[in-house]
Write a protein that holds these residues in place. Structure first.
Motif, short mmCIF file in Angstrom:
data_model
loop_
_atom_site.label_atom_id
_atom_site.label_comp_id
_atom_site.label_asym_id
_atom_site.label_seq_id
_atom_site.Cartn_x
_atom_site.Cartn_y
_atom_site.Cartn_z
N THR A 148 -8.65 25.67 -50.61
CA THR A 148 -9.56 26.39 -51.59
C THR A 148 -11.14 26.36 -51.24
O THR A 148 -11.54 25.51 -50.46
CB THR A 148 -9.43 25.81 -52.86
N ASP A 149 -11.78 27.32 -51.77
CA ASP A 149 -13.17 27.25 -51.41
C ASP A 149 -13.90 26.01 -52.05
O ASP A 149 -14.84 25.52 -51.31
CB ASP A 149 -13.86 28.62 -52.04
N LEU B 239 -20.99 22.69 -38.71
CA LEU B 239 -20.31 22.33 -40.13
C LEU B 239 -21.20 22.95 -41.20
O LEU B 239 -20.49 23.19 -42.45
CB LEU B 239 -20.02 20.88 -39.93
N ARG B 240 -22.32 22.95 -41.34
CA ARG B 240 -23.21 23.52 -42.42
C ARG B 240 -23.06 24.90 -42.72
O ARG B 240 -23.16 25.36 -43.84
CB ARG B 240 -24.79 23.38 -41.86
N TYR C 52 -18.59 16.26 -42.83
CA TYR C 52 -20.16 16.22 -42.27
C TYR C 52 -20.73 14.72 -42.35
O TYR C 52 -21.43 14.57 -41.20
CB TYR C 52 -21.08 16.97 -43.17
N SER C 53 -20.54 13.91 -43.22
CA SER C 53 -21.07 12.70 -43.24
C SER C 53 -20.49 11.63 -42.04
O SER C 53 -21.11 10.93 -41.40
CB SER C 53 -20.70 12.04 -44.42
N GLU C 54 -19.27 12.07 -41.81
CA GLU C 54 -18.33 11.57 -40.68
C GLU C 54 -19.11 11.82 -39.65
O GLU C 54 -19.20 10.96 -38.64
CB GLU C 54 -16.74 11.82 -40.87
N MET C 55 -19.39 12.91 -39.16
CA MET C 55 -19.96 13.39 -37.93
C MET C 55 -21.43 13.07 -37.83
O MET C 55 -21.74 12.80 -36.71
CB MET C 55 -19.53 14.93 -37.67
N VAL D 273 -16.01 19.49 -46.92
CA VAL D 273 -16.39 19.63 -45.45
C VAL D 273 -18.38 19.51 -45.42
O VAL D 273 -18.68 18.72 -44.91
CB VAL D 273 -16.15 21.14 -44.93
N HIS D 274 -18.80 20.27 -46.37
CA HIS D 274 -20.26 20.18 -46.49
C HIS D 274 -20.84 21.00 -47.72
O HIS D 274 -20.36 21.90 -48.12
CB HIS D 274 -20.89 21.01 -45.32
N HIS D 275 -21.78 20.25 -48.24
CA HIS D 275 -22.51 20.89 -49.63
C HIS D 275 -23.87 20.24 -49.51
O HIS D 275 -24.11 19.07 -48.63
CB HIS D 275 -22.00 20.73 -50.57
#
Length: 337
Positions: A164-165, A226-227, A186-189, A172-174
């Motif tokens: 889902t969105d 990712l952003r 995102y935090s992992e990378m 993933v990213h926000h």
């Protein structure tokens, strides 16, 4: 209407046995035709190698192309590795984000955490990882009974996730309420992208492999990509790569193979309406892809990285190996005298 005592006792006993079988889940199959009993999974090979006491068995589905390898090993645990060959030609991180999103729910189990809660009830644990050339999902269980219960639910999360969105936004990213970039992936990378080992590895891959070769790219995802990664790109990658014909299940332990094939046959019945047509053309990742050419010359490159201790540094030496499909070049020399 009349019935003698012997017939009444016999019918009562059969009814009692049937009721007991229903509660124990062991109702026998009655009057099933051979076409119903026959599995869609074909036995490809079965052997016991010289170097191991285990027996290896390989099956392949004649409907979807899904492959199964069973390694029969005595012991209390049953381990499962559900592996897909995954290849991408950008740094978007779609393979890595998809691995996370598969645990966010599936078509019939739409809530995050359901799979893990089910796993704890049957003495199991789940995990996953994303490598450059594959993505693997793991299941470790105490005994076959628990493994059999969670297997179809786990596979549904892999083949038919919700994606889902909202899941992409949180996982993933926000941007959080303080205006900072956030998201599990995102935090992992963010924690590894700018360390010495990652920077050197990425620079070496850029030098070793030309554009269009999957080993060149960061499958975990670069922060800047990712952003801006849209949910539809992840769904597209799932449709392309997460097909049963690209999936191999490796099971080790004391596996009830007849029960396993029955479970997989029923699982395939539930996904035929959501997967691409098994007869559609399929470009197998890595096998049908552009192969990396040999290096034309040696290259030495300096890579700068942030470090508090300026006396610290690393050296990496990388070279191209032989063609992995050439049995002569890859033959391991015998150690026998």
């Amino acid at each position: 209407f009349s019935i003698n005592g012997h017939e009444l006792l016999t019918k009562t006993t059969r009814l009692s046995n049937l009721r007991r079988n229903i509660f124990t889940g062991s109702v026998p199959l009655i009057n099933m035709s051979p076409s119903v009993q026959k599995s869609h999974f074909k036995l490809l090979q079965q052997f016991k190698p010289d170097y191991s006491p285990s027996e290896f068995t390989q099956y392949e589905s004649q409907r979807t192309g899904m492959r199964v390898v069973v390694i029969d090993q005595p012991g209390p645990k049953v381990n499962g590795y559900f592996v897909l060959a995954t290849e991408i030609h950008d740094d978007s991180g779609a393979p890595h984000t998809l691995e996370h999103l598969c645990f966010m729910g599936s078509r019939n189990y739409r809530y995050k955490g359901f799979l893990d809660k089910l796993a704890t009830r049957v003495y199991s644990s789940t995990n996953a990882w994303t490598a450059t050339d594959h993505t693997a999902y793991t299941l470790d269980t105490a005994g076959w009974e628990g493994f059999a219960r969670i297997l179809p639910v786990y596979l549904e999360h892999v083949i038919a996730p919700t994606l889902t969105d909202e899941g992409c936004y949180t996982e993933v990213h926000h941007v959080d309420g303080s205006g900072n970039d956030a998201g599990v992936v995102y935090s992992e990378m963010q924690g590894v992208q700018n360390n010495a080992a990652e920077l050197i590895d990425l620079a070496a891959r850029r030098l070793t492999y030309p554009p269009g070769v999957g080993f060149r790219y960061e499958t975990g995802g670069m922060m800047e990509q990712l952003r801006v990664l849209p949910a539809e790109r992840i769904r597209e990658f799932h449709r392309e790569m997460y097909q049963p014909k690209n999936l191999c299940l490796i099971l080790t332990g004391e596996v009830d193979q007849d029960n396993m094939l029955e479970i997989l046959d029923k699982f395939e019945d539930t996904i035929l309406d959501v997967i691409p047509s098994p007869d559609a053309p399929f470009k197998r990742p890595w096998v049908d892809s552009k192969q990396a050419p040999y290096l034309e010359k040696s290259v030495i490159q300096k890579v700068e990285f942030p470090e508090e201790d300026e006396s610290f540094g690393e050296i990496e030496i990388r070279f191209m190996g032989p063609d992995c499909t050439d049995p002569v070049l890859c033959k391991i020399p015998s150690t026998k005298t």
